[in-house]
Design an enzyme around this catalytic site. Structure first.
Site, PDB file in Angstrom:
ATOM      1  N   HIS A  10       0.829  -1.208   0.000  1.00  0.00           N
ATOM      2  CA  HIS A  10       0.000   0.000   0.000  1.00  0.00           C
ATOM      3  C   HIS A  10       0.862   1.256   0.000  1.00  0.00           C
ATOM      4  O   HIS A  10       1.923   1.307   0.621  1.00  0.00           O
ATOM      5  CB  HIS A  10      -0.912   0.022   1.227  1.00  0.00           C
ATOM      6  CG  HIS A  10      -2.044  -0.949   1.151  1.00  0.00           C
ATOM      7  ND1 HIS A  10      -3.214  -0.675   0.474  1.00  0.00           N
ATOM      8  CD2 HIS A  10      -2.182  -2.203   1.654  1.00  0.00           C
ATOM      9  CE1 HIS A  10      -4.031  -1.710   0.577  1.00  0.00           C
ATOM     10  NE2 HIS A  10      -3.425  -2.655   1.284  1.00  0.00           N
ATOM     11  N   THR A  20      12.666  -9.081   3.232  1.00  0.00           N
ATOM     12  CA  THR A  20      12.410  -7.748   2.697  1.00  0.00           C
ATOM     13  C   THR A  20      13.380  -7.365   1.584  1.00  0.00           C
ATOM     14  O   THR A  20      13.152  -6.361   0.913  1.00  0.00           O
ATOM     15  CB  THR A  20      12.510  -6.697   3.816  1.00  0.00           C
ATOM     16  OG1 THR A  20      13.840  -6.708   4.359  1.00  0.00           O
ATOM     17  CG2 THR A  20      11.509  -6.985   4.925  1.00  0.00           C
ATOM     18  N   LYS A  21      14.460  -8.151   1.411  1.00  0.00           N
ATOM     19  CA  LYS A  21      15.468  -7.857   0.397  1.00  0.00           C
ATOM     20  C   LYS A  21      15.827  -9.132  -0.361  1.00  0.00           C
ATOM     21  O   LYS A  21      15.579 -10.239   0.113  1.00  0.00           O
ATOM     22  CB  LYS A  21      16.726  -7.270   1.047  1.00  0.00           C
ATOM     23  CG  LYS A  21      16.492  -5.931   1.736  1.00  0.00           C
ATOM     24  CD  LYS A  21      17.787  -5.402   2.338  1.00  0.00           C
ATOM     25  CE  LYS A  21      17.560  -4.056   3.011  1.00  0.00           C
ATOM     26  NZ  LYS A  21      18.808  -3.532   3.636  1.00  0.00           N
ATOM     27  N   ARG A  36      18.358 -12.151   7.079  1.00  0.00           N
ATOM     28  CA  ARG A  36      19.726 -11.847   6.658  1.00  0.00           C
ATOM     29  C   ARG A  36      20.419 -13.152   6.292  1.00  0.00           C
ATOM     30  O   ARG A  36      20.111 -14.216   6.846  1.00  0.00           O
ATOM     31  CB  ARG A  36      20.495 -11.137   7.770  1.00  0.00           C
ATOM     32  CG  ARG A  36      20.580 -11.929   9.059  1.00  0.00           C
ATOM     33  CD  ARG A  36      21.216 -11.131  10.182  1.00  0.00           C
ATOM     34  NE  ARG A  36      21.250 -11.899  11.415  1.00  0.00           N
ATOM     35  CZ  ARG A  36      22.228 -12.738  11.737  1.00  0.00           C
ATOM     36  NH1 ARG A  36      23.252 -12.910  10.904  1.00  0.00           N
ATOM     37  NH2 ARG A  36      22.189 -13.411  12.869  1.00  0.00           N
TER      38      ARG A  36
END
Length: 243
Positions: free
Chosen positions: A156, A208-209, A223
Site C-alpha cells: 500500500h 524484505t530484500k 539476513r
C-alpha cells in the site's frame, strides 16, 4: 440491485456463461468424496480449465475465473484450497501440489501488467499458504513452501497523511523464487523480493530484500547467514532447523 449483481459477477468470473459453468460444477461435484469425486472433477473441470492431462482436485476446492487457470499433468489441489485467477491467471506446473487451505489469488481489477501466479513443476505449496499475485509471483521448479508461508506481491501507498491509506493506491513489483529453494514455515516474503536458486529461508523469517543463490537466510528482517557454496554444510546438519 442490478449494478451490485454485475459487480459481483465481474469479481467471480470472466462472463455470465463461465460463472454458470463454474458454479454448476462446484455445486454438482464439489462435495463428492473419495477417488470417485477426484476423477469426476478432473473430467468436468477439463471443460473450463486449461489442463495438460488430468489434475487431481479434492472436494471443497474453490476455483474462480477458471478460464484463466492452467494446470499441468498430475497437479494436485487439496481439500479447501482456493484459486482466484483474475485477472492475470494462475499457472501450475506438472506434478506440483497445492495443499489444504492454501489461497492463491490475483484479486485486483486495476491495470497491473505483471499480475499473475506461475508455479513450476514438482513444487509444493504447503498448508494454509497465502500467495497474493497482484505484482506477479514466479516460483521455479522443485520449490517447497512450508506451512503458513505468505508471498505478498503487493503493497500500500501511505505517504499522504490527508487521506486514508485504503484510498492512496498500491504498488505491485512482484516476487520471484528460483528453482530448488525451500521457504520455511511461517516465513513472509514481501513485494519486490527475488529469492535465488537453492535458497533456504528459515521458519518465521521476514524477507524484505533479495537473497542470492545458494544461501541460507533467517531472522526478522531476514539476513544471509551462510553461503552454501563457500561454506557447505555437513551431510546431516544438526544445528540448522528449518521447516
Amino acid at each position: 440491485m442490478v449494478d451490485q449483481l454485475q459487480l459481483y459477477l465481474k469479481r467471480q468470473a470472466s462472463s455470465l456463461p463461465h460463472y454458470i459453468a463454474e458454479q454448476f460444477i462446484q455445486a454438482a461435484l464439489g462435495w463428492v468424496p473419495t477417488i470417485i469425486g477426484v476423477g469426476l472433477r478432473g473430467l468436468a473441470y477439463r471443460t473450463i480449465v486449461q489442463m495438460d492431462g488430468l489434475a487431481a482436485i479434492e472436494d471443497g476446492v474453490r476455483i474462480r475465473f477458471a478460464a484463466n487457470l492452467r494446470l499441468g499433468k498430475g497437479v494436485y489441489l487439496d481439500h479447501g484450497s482456493y484459486l482466484h485467477a483474475c485477472p492475470g491467471g494462475i499457472s501450475i506446473g506438472a506434478e506440483s501440489l497445492v495443499m489444504k487451505n492454501a489461497i492463491l489469488h490475483v484479486y485486483n481489477f486495476r491495470d497491473l501488467p505483471h499480475a499473475g501466479i506461475t508455479i513450476g513443476a514438482r513444487s509444493l505449496i504447503g498448508e494454509a499458504c497465502i500467495l497474493r499475485g497482484q505484482g506477479g509471483i514466479t516460483i521455479g521448479d522443485d520449490v517447497y513452501l512450508g506451512t503458513l508461508v505468505q508471498l505478498l506481491a503487493v503493497n500500500h501507498v501511505f505517504a499522504d497523511t490527508t487521506r486514508p491509506i485504503s484510498m492512496q493506491g498500491i504498488t505491485a513489483q512482484g516476487i520471484t523464487i528460483g528453482h530448488g529453494s525451500w521457504i520455511g514455515s511461517g516465513a513472509i516474503v514481501l513485494d519486490g523480493v527475488t529469492i535465488g536458486r537453492n535458497v533456504v529461508v528459515g521458519a518465521g523469517a521476514l524477507v524484505t530484500k533479495d537473497i542470492p543463490d545458494y544461501c541460507v537466510a533467517v531472522g526478522n528482517p531476514a539476513r544471509v547467514v551462510r553461503d552454501l557454496q563457500r561454506d557447505p554444510l555437513p551431510e546431516r546438519p544438526a544445528d540448522l532447523v528449518v521447516f
